[in-house]
Scaffold this motif. Structure first.
Motif, mmCIF file in Angstrom:
data_model
loop_
_atom_site.group_PDB
_atom_site.id
_atom_site.type_symbol
_atom_site.label_atom_id
_atom_site.label_comp_id
_atom_site.label_asym_id
_atom_site.label_seq_id
_atom_site.Cartn_x
_atom_site.Cartn_y
_atom_site.Cartn_z
ATOM 1 N N ASN A 50 0.671 -1.068 0.330
ATOM 2 C CA ASN A 50 -0.125 0.395 -0.236
ATOM 3 C C ASN A 50 0.991 1.219 0.397
ATOM 4 O O ASN A 50 0.624 2.195 0.422
ATOM 5 C CB ASN A 50 -0.995 0.286 1.359
ATOM 6 C CG ASN A 50 -0.133 0.037 2.229
ATOM 7 O OD1 ASN A 50 0.987 -0.218 2.694
ATOM 8 N ND2 ASN A 50 -1.052 0.441 3.609
ATOM 9 N N MET A 52 3.423 2.062 1.648
ATOM 10 C CA MET A 52 3.960 2.903 2.551
ATOM 11 C C MET A 52 4.991 3.373 3.100
ATOM 12 O O MET A 52 5.139 3.983 4.124
ATOM 13 C CB MET A 52 3.041 2.592 4.817
ATOM 14 C CG MET A 52 1.444 2.201 4.512
ATOM 15 S SD MET A 52 1.012 3.831 4.778
ATOM 16 C CE MET A 52 1.151 4.059 6.617
ATOM 17 N N ASN A 79 -3.808 7.794 -2.811
ATOM 18 C CA ASN A 79 -5.231 7.666 -1.258
ATOM 19 C C ASN A 79 -6.123 6.800 -1.613
ATOM 20 O O ASN A 79 -6.494 6.066 -1.417
ATOM 21 C CB ASN A 79 -5.260 9.432 -1.221
ATOM 22 C CG ASN A 79 -4.705 10.198 -0.999
ATOM 23 O OD1 ASN A 79 -3.411 9.860 0.082
ATOM 24 N ND2 ASN A 79 -4.861 11.817 -0.891
ATOM 25 N N ARG A 82 -5.223 3.499 -1.770
ATOM 26 C CA ARG A 82 -4.986 3.003 -0.057
ATOM 27 C C ARG A 82 -6.233 3.097 0.610
ATOM 28 O O ARG A 82 -6.129 1.993 2.001
ATOM 29 C CB ARG A 82 -4.281 3.849 0.914
ATOM 30 C CG ARG A 82 -2.418 4.323 0.844
ATOM 31 C CD ARG A 82 -1.925 5.537 1.684
ATOM 32 N NE ARG A 82 -0.213 4.859 1.484
ATOM 33 C CZ ARG A 82 0.523 6.053 1.214
ATOM 34 N NH1 ARG A 82 -0.324 7.132 2.077
ATOM 35 N NH2 ARG A 82 1.627 6.034 0.905
ATOM 36 N N ARG A 83 -7.363 3.105 0.363
ATOM 37 C CA ARG A 83 -8.659 2.893 0.436
ATOM 38 C C ARG A 83 -9.010 1.601 0.226
ATOM 39 O O ARG A 83 -9.590 0.994 1.013
ATOM 40 C CB ARG A 83 -9.510 4.154 0.296
ATOM 41 C CG ARG A 83 -10.676 4.661 0.255
ATOM 42 C CD ARG A 83 -11.659 5.257 -0.377
ATOM 43 N NE ARG A 83 -12.503 4.922 -0.383
ATOM 44 C CZ ARG A 83 -13.689 5.824 -1.005
ATOM 45 N NH1 ARG A 83 -13.003 6.736 -1.972
ATOM 46 N NH2 ARG A 83 -14.634 5.863 -0.474
ATOM 47 N N ILE A 109 -13.586 11.238 5.423
ATOM 48 C CA ILE A 109 -13.058 11.634 4.467
ATOM 49 C C ILE A 109 -13.237 11.790 2.871
ATOM 50 O O ILE A 109 -12.785 12.551 2.541
ATOM 51 C CB ILE A 109 -11.273 11.155 4.594
ATOM 52 C CG1 ILE A 109 -10.322 11.799 6.031
ATOM 53 C CG2 ILE A 109 -10.375 10.984 3.989
ATOM 54 C CD1 ILE A 109 -9.318 10.706 6.735
ATOM 55 N N HIS A 110 -13.980 10.418 3.150
ATOM 56 C CA HIS A 110 -14.096 9.939 1.893
ATOM 57 C C HIS A 110 -16.015 10.874 1.652
ATOM 58 O O HIS A 110 -16.445 10.379 0.314
ATOM 59 C CB HIS A 110 -14.153 8.852 1.490
ATOM 60 C CG HIS A 110 -12.625 8.061 1.159
ATOM 61 N ND1 HIS A 110 -11.784 8.976 0.614
ATOM 62 C CD2 HIS A 110 -12.041 7.127 2.695
ATOM 63 C CE1 HIS A 110 -10.851 7.823 1.456
ATOM 64 N NE2 HIS A 110 -10.604 7.754 2.046
ATOM 65 N N VAL A 161 -13.797 2.077 5.221
ATOM 66 C CA VAL A 161 -13.249 2.646 3.758
ATOM 67 C C VAL A 161 -13.536 1.472 3.031
ATOM 68 O O VAL A 161 -13.987 2.213 1.894
ATOM 69 C CB VAL A 161 -12.001 2.737 3.534
ATOM 70 C CG1 VAL A 161 -12.094 4.358 4.901
ATOM 71 C CG2 VAL A 161 -11.359 1.910 4.240
#
Lengths: 248, 281
Positions: A50, A52, A79, A82-83, A109-110, A161
């Motif tokens: 992902n 990171m 982004n 990572r979702r 956030i989304h 998410v």
């Protein structure tokens, strides 16, 4: 064809490679365990899935294909990636907010609000087997929960998410045996809907929960096969030495 | 045995510090209480019949100046703190910026006053005013707000950032929704230190506002009084006798300390509320 495929994946910190030319295919709706001694690169491998690693300034070479798309090509929205590819960390790390706000953080956030948000929070907490314990105190702080509950909260937060893949980085290493058993039961439940990759230093855990096991040593993927084969008839001498406890 | 001796010595020394500080406060309290009355608090200074006058415009003026300085220094300081802590690359430019901020904190206030006088009062034509004084005070406390914000942001655990980013939050969302919330208590402490310096500052205000005002400012461009300047003036130029000047200076000092105490208590309550919320109590 696997949901996740890597092609000659290497991650370097400065000039030092943490993992070297890893090629692996990870199947959808299975649990894949990544085992190996400390410093073998298993967490680096996980965090490559992902992106990171780039937070610590690591350089990545090679490809990671998810659904055939290389997540390291220039036009990947990190982004959004990572979702799709959620993560649960070694130490339970809830935000210093209420239980509700922790789970709602990602959806908010989304752009999700109101009733839909409430529904997602409840569903996520149910899936993480935490709803029964916390439904009457969603407004109290997440930090008041026990370690095991906090880790399930972090799982609920990741589920909220709606990811396809969830990466677990030694999720039970800070937990007691009962909490560990609950998380393991949860993992088996979750693989119906999600693809799971779990790093663990605990070989029994890998044997108990995973369908496939990858053995890493000094940054290299030594062996990757069905878990039963890895533990019963490993092909490589080094794998055998590790799982029989000769080193590690 | 040795531990006991060291402990006793340290205890005695700290006791001396406390006694000295308490003595000063007590002295101001006793000397100031003689003149503090409703009339003193709510009347304007009367420079002819001095004992008929009060310090109301000075109290309001000090609060005005503080407000303008915070409005200038806090947003700038927090934004710079965020940049230095989260975005700035680790290179020579960033290092120089940090060093510069440190140096700015060490500039004597009278020099900042000189700058305020030439730049805000004369060059920009703000005149001796609330705006000139507030901005100059803002420049004085800016390094404190930058440093406090940067340190507070740096002390937020990186696991919060990782958790937020792993959920698909952007870096800015992470800072706004997680990092800053955890950094508020530290920021408030730093801003409070700055506010204390600003409200007690005489030299800058003397140079950048008139400081003698007996009326309330109607706009940012009006002259404004302030308590520290009042204290300076009644001790040096205005009253007929030394005794009267000192008495009124102590009265104004007591009010100044009282105001700062109120601000501190408010800030600490606010800070504790945030800390409690973070801990989940």
């Amino acid at each position: 064809m696997g949901l996740i495929e890597t092609e000659d994946l290497s991650v370097l910190y400065g000039d030092v490679p943490a993992i070297k030319r890893v090629n692996i295919e990870i199947e959808a709706n299975k649990i894949t365990a990544v085992i190996g001694p400390s410093g073998c690169g298993k967490t680096t491998f996980l965090r490559a899935l992902n992106r990171m690693n780039e937070l610590n300034g690591a350089r990545t070479d090679g490809k990671v294909l998810i659904d055939g798309e290389n997540i390291y090509n220039g036009n990947t929205d990190v982004n959004m990636l990572r979702r799709r590819v959620g993560m649960v960390f070694q130490q339970p790390n809830p935000f210093p907010m209420s239980i509700f706000d922790n789970v709602a953080y990602g959806p908010r956030i989304h752009g999700i609000r109101n009733n839909k948000l409430k529904r997602i929070v409840e569903e996520s907490l149910r899936k993480a087997a935490l709803w029964e314990e916390v439904h009457d105190r969603l407004d109290s702080s997440a930090l008041m929960l026990s370690g095991g509950q906090q880790q399930r909260l972090c799982i609920a937060r990741a589920l909220a998410v709606n990811p396809e893949i969830i990466l677990f980085d030694e999720p039970c290493s800070a937990l007691d045996p009962i909490s560990t058993a609950r998380i393991e039961a949860l993992l088996r439940e979750l693989k119906k809907d999600y693809t799971i990759v779990i790093v663990t230093h605990n070989m029994q855990q890998a044997a108990r929960v995973s369908d496939y096991t990858a053995f890493f040593l000094m940054g290299e993927l030594i062996e990757f096969d069905e878990t039963t084969r890895i533990f019963e008839r490993p092909k490589d001498k080094r794998t055998e030495d590790y799982i029989t406890g000769r080193f590690g | 045995m040795k531990t006991g001796v060291i402990k006793a010595i340290l205890c005695a020394i700290s006791l001396i510090s406390v006694v000295v500080l308490l003595g000063v406060v007590f002295y101001i309290l006793m000397a100031g209480a003689r003149v503090v009355s409703p009339g003193f608090l709510f009347r304007s200074p009367d420079y002819i019949n001095f004992e008929e006058g009060g310090i109301f415009p000075q109290i309001v003026g000090s609060l005005y100046l503080l407000a303008v300085s915070l409005l200038f220094a806090v947003p700038l300081g927090v934004a710079s703190g965020i940049y230095l802590a989260e975005y700035a690359p680790r290179n020579i430019v960033t290092m120089c910026t940090r060093l510069f901020v440190e140096c700015l904190a060490g500039i004597p206030s009278v020099v900042i006053g000189l700058f305020g006088l030439t730049f805000f009062v004369y060059y920009l034509g703000f005149g001796p005013s609330v705006l000139s004084g507030g901005l100059s005070l803002g420049i004085m406390i800016l390094p404190w707000t930058v440093r406090a914000s940067e340190e507070a942001i740096k002390s937020v655990p990186s696991t919060y950032r990782a958790a937020s980013l792993a959920l698909g939050a952007s870096k800015w969302q992470t800072i706004r929704l997680v990092v800053l919330k955890s950094a508020y208590p530290g920021m408030i402490t730093g801003i409070l230190l700055g506010a204390g310096k600003a409200i007690g500052e005489a030299a800058i205000v003397l140079l950048t506002t008139g400081g003698l005002a007996t009326f309330l400012p109607h706009s940012l461009f009006d002259d404004v009084g302030s308590l520290p300047v009042y204290i300076y003036l009644v001790l040096t130029v205005i009253p007929a006798s030394r005794e009267i000047g000192e008495a009124y200076a102590f009265g104004a000092s007591l009010v100044l300390i009282g105001i700062f105490l109120c601000i501190s208590i408010f800030a600490l309550l606010l800070r504790n509320r945030y800390i409690k919320r973070l801990r989940g109590e």
